[in-house]
Design an enzyme around this catalytic site. Structure first.
Site, PDB file in Angstrom:
ATOM      1  N   ASN A   9      27.626  69.617   9.219  1.00 39.80           N
ATOM      2  CA  ASN A   9      27.847  68.109   9.048  1.00 39.80           C
ATOM      3  C   ASN A   9      29.011  67.817   7.995  1.00 39.80           C
ATOM      4  O   ASN A   9      28.528  67.720   7.047  1.00 39.80           O
ATOM      5  CB  ASN A   9      26.668  67.431   9.009  1.00 39.80           C
ATOM      6  CG  ASN A   9      26.573  65.862   9.035  1.00 39.80           C
ATOM      7  OD1 ASN A   9      27.880  65.347   8.966  1.00 39.80           O
ATOM      8  ND2 ASN A   9      25.717  65.309   8.788  1.00 39.80           N
ATOM      9  N   ARG A  94      27.940  68.099  13.821  1.00 41.80           N
ATOM     10  CA  ARG A  94      27.899  66.732  13.992  1.00 41.80           C
ATOM     11  C   ARG A  94      29.229  66.069  14.146  1.00 41.80           C
ATOM     12  O   ARG A  94      29.919  66.316  13.551  1.00 41.80           O
ATOM     13  CB  ARG A  94      27.217  65.903  12.942  1.00 41.80           C
ATOM     14  CG  ARG A  94      26.881  64.492  13.043  1.00 41.80           C
ATOM     15  CD  ARG A  94      26.447  64.073  11.612  1.00 41.80           C
ATOM     16  NE  ARG A  94      26.233  62.460  11.841  1.00 41.80           N
ATOM     17  CZ  ARG A  94      26.806  61.824  10.893  1.00 41.80           C
ATOM     18  NH1 ARG A  94      27.450  62.407  10.021  1.00 41.80           N
ATOM     19  NH2 ARG A  94      26.656  60.341  11.162  1.00 41.80           N
ATOM     20  N   HIS A 182      24.206  56.919  14.522  1.00 44.46           N
ATOM     21  CA  HIS A 182      23.148  57.454  14.253  1.00 44.46           C
ATOM     22  C   HIS A 182      22.146  58.183  15.524  1.00 44.46           C
ATOM     23  O   HIS A 182      21.079  58.480  15.155  1.00 44.46           O
ATOM     24  CB  HIS A 182      22.442  56.759  13.362  1.00 44.46           C
ATOM     25  CG  HIS A 182      22.737  56.370  12.048  1.00 44.46           C
ATOM     26  ND1 HIS A 182      22.746  55.128  11.577  1.00 44.46           N
ATOM     27  CD2 HIS A 182      23.410  57.148  11.026  1.00 44.46           C
ATOM     28  CE1 HIS A 182      23.520  55.128  10.271  1.00 44.46           C
ATOM     29  NE2 HIS A 182      23.887  56.065  10.260  1.00 44.46           N
ATOM     30  N   HIS A 209      16.687  53.174  10.872  1.00 44.67           N
ATOM     31  CA  HIS A 209      17.380  54.319  10.094  1.00 44.67           C
ATOM     32  C   HIS A 209      18.123  53.841   8.779  1.00 44.67           C
ATOM     33  O   HIS A 209      19.175  53.222   9.042  1.00 44.67           O
ATOM     34  CB  HIS A 209      18.492  55.270  10.901  1.00 44.67           C
ATOM     35  CG  HIS A 209      19.002  56.223  10.166  1.00 44.67           C
ATOM     36  ND1 HIS A 209      18.911  57.660  10.362  1.00 44.67           N
ATOM     37  CD2 HIS A 209      20.152  56.321   9.283  1.00 44.67           C
ATOM     38  CE1 HIS A 209      19.805  58.484   9.752  1.00 44.67           C
ATOM     39  NE2 HIS A 209      20.302  57.696   9.039  1.00 44.67           N
ATOM     40  N   ARG A 242      29.292  49.896   3.098  1.00 41.90           N
ATOM     41  CA  ARG A 242      29.751  49.336   3.948  1.00 41.90           C
ATOM     42  C   ARG A 242      29.016  47.642   4.245  1.00 41.90           C
ATOM     43  O   ARG A 242      27.972  47.806   4.028  1.00 41.90           O
ATOM     44  CB  ARG A 242      29.454  49.883   5.256  1.00 41.90           C
ATOM     45  CG  ARG A 242      30.533  51.365   5.358  1.00 41.90           C
ATOM     46  CD  ARG A 242      30.285  52.091   6.632  1.00 41.90           C
ATOM     47  NE  ARG A 242      29.411  53.168   6.228  1.00 41.90           N
ATOM     48  CZ  ARG A 242      28.684  54.123   7.220  1.00 41.90           C
ATOM     49  NH1 ARG A 242      28.584  53.978   8.201  1.00 41.90           N
ATOM     50  NH2 ARG A 242      28.012  55.182   6.452  1.00 41.90           N
ATOM     51  N   GLU A 380      18.622  65.396  11.491  1.00 44.42           N
ATOM     52  CA  GLU A 380      19.743  65.216  12.629  1.00 44.42           C
ATOM     53  C   GLU A 380      20.026  66.988  12.584  1.00 44.42           C
ATOM     54  O   GLU A 380      20.657  67.457  13.513  1.00 44.42           O
ATOM     55  CB  GLU A 380      20.707  64.534  11.800  1.00 44.42           C
ATOM     56  CG  GLU A 380      20.462  63.423  11.968  1.00 44.42           C
ATOM     57  CD  GLU A 380      21.392  62.342  10.927  1.00 44.42           C
ATOM     58  OE1 GLU A 380      21.972  61.515  11.488  1.00 44.42           O
ATOM     59  OE2 GLU A 380      21.449  62.793   9.673  1.00 44.42           O
TER      60      GLU A 380
END
Length: 401
Positions: A9, A94, A182, A209, A242, A380
């Site tokens: 990732n 990912r 996600h 999440h 963000r 993940e």
């Protein structure tokens, strides 16, 4: 022969990685690690499946070798030393954005790489680093198959009304859509819930999440119906740095009245907003909860408010609610946030068990609660490993025909 998969990732300044062993129909995690850039230092730390540190490595910047390339070479050297007999059949990556066409994991070819590069404008802060990780892995492990696993794929079957914006249709046709992100996390949660509570997994589910990146998803019968995130990973809930949902008129104001160029606006919305911008203290929920500054409390209050608002909206999309899951760093560990989100939610069918919630129990709703609420750690990397093996098996089956 036992098969192994490495997952990667890659971010702008870090690479999360893990080594899995295929065991029957399941996977056994042998090691998880993180390579990261810290000022002038570069560092790798590896832990075994029980969380014990088994390897550490560091080096200084200035070698002339790109971080991702250097880190992957060192990760390869670690793997060869720690697990010399591992039969690594593939590396799973990912990839944040899969655009219109990638609705499932894909074996990386030159053609696929070209398509991923075309998607860079849709995820400018993520996609280039995902691609850099793939390229570095190809160089470091030329004989290992590379598989791209997309964060958007889980959401690609959204109904049209949850997939579009009210813009001229030509923009939708060229790919300006509500993609959602996600997806690997949500897909893992669905599979985990199918194991521990199959009745609720097949019903009307909202998953939150919540971490440095945060989003929510409405899921019916295991399929994504709507997501709080849209065209980019900026939309919806406020996040660590963000902004979350924002009136597009604010962007016009910043351009016209503040004379900000696209690069400055991008930095503002992605890196200087969210919990960090609102509080002026930190992007980290743990630091905000420990702070006595009123701005920190206000940032948490806004975060909770947006989650509650999104929960109500997603429940409306599903026409009711059977279960809810909290996951991600904040969702799994910040019991105060969970308590504030669910306080007074009896109208939607949720009654919180405060004692269970404060001990991070699997089920934090009371026995009287019509909606069952779970706290499930997401994984993940495990989802990437599952997808990667499935792609490798599908390719092998096709070649044997």
């Amino acid at each position: 022969m036992t098969r192994h998969v490495i997952t990667l990732n890659a971010g702008s300044s870090s690479i999360k990685f893990a080594l899995f062993e295929a065991e029957g129909n399941g996977l056994n995690v042998l090691a998880v690690g993180l390579a990261e850039m810290l000022a002038e230092e570069r560092r790798i730390k590896v832990q075994d499946g029980a969380g014990r540190v088994t390897h550490q490595d560091s080096w200084m910047a200035g070698s002339g070798i790109p971080f991702h390339t250097n880190a992957l070479r060192r990760i390869l050297a670690w793997r060869e030393g720690a697990f010399p007999n591992a039969h690594v059949v593939a590396a799973g990556h990912r990839v944040v954005h899969g655009g219109i066409h990638f609705d499932a994991p894909a074996l990386v070819t030159d053609q696929v790489l070209g398509q991923l590069r075309e998607l860079v404008p849709l995820a400018p802060l993520h996609q280039p680093h995902n691609i850099a990780g793939i390229l570095a892995a190809r160089e470091a492990w030329p004989h290992v198959q590379q598989v791209a696993c997309f964060d958007t794929a889980f959401h690609r079957a959204h109904p049209f009304v949850n997939d579009t914006f009210a813009l001229p249709r030509s923009y939708y046709d060229e790919g300006v859509r509500r993609y959602g992100f996600h997806g690997l996390s949500y897909e893992y949660i669905v599979r985990r819930l199918e194991q521990i509570a199959p009745f609720h997994a097949a019903g009307r589910l909202v998953v939150a999440h919540l971490g440095n990146g945060a989003s929510m998803c409405a899921i019916r019968d295991g399929h994504s119906i709507a997501s709080s995130m849209g065209f980019t990973a900026l939309d919806g809930l406020p996040m660590g740095t963000r902004c979350g949902q924002l009136d597009p008129g604010v962007v016009l104001y910043l351009m016209q009245e503040k004379n900000m160029d696209p690069g400055q606006i991008q930095d503002l919305l992605y890196k200087e907003s969210g919990l960090k911008g609102l509080s002026g203290v930190s992007h980290d929920m743990r630091e905000l909860e420990a702070s006595d500054k009123p701005e920190a409390a206000q940032a948490i209050e806004y975060f909770v408010f947006r989650i509650r608002r999104e929960l109500g909206g997603l429940a409306a999309v599903l026409k009711g609610l059977d279960a809810m899951v909290f996951c991600g760093g904040i969702g799994e560990h910040a019991w105060r946030v969970r308590e504030r989100v669910l306080e007074g939610m009896e109208w939607i069918g949720v009654e919180l068990d405060r004692t269970a919630n404060r001990t991070d129990a699997l089920v934090i709703s009371s026995e009287r609660s019509r909606v069952r609420v779970f706290v499930i750690p997401t994984d993940e990397e495990a989802m990437i490993a599952m997808h990667t093996l499935a792609v490798v098996d599908a390719v092998a089956a096709a070649e044997s025909r």
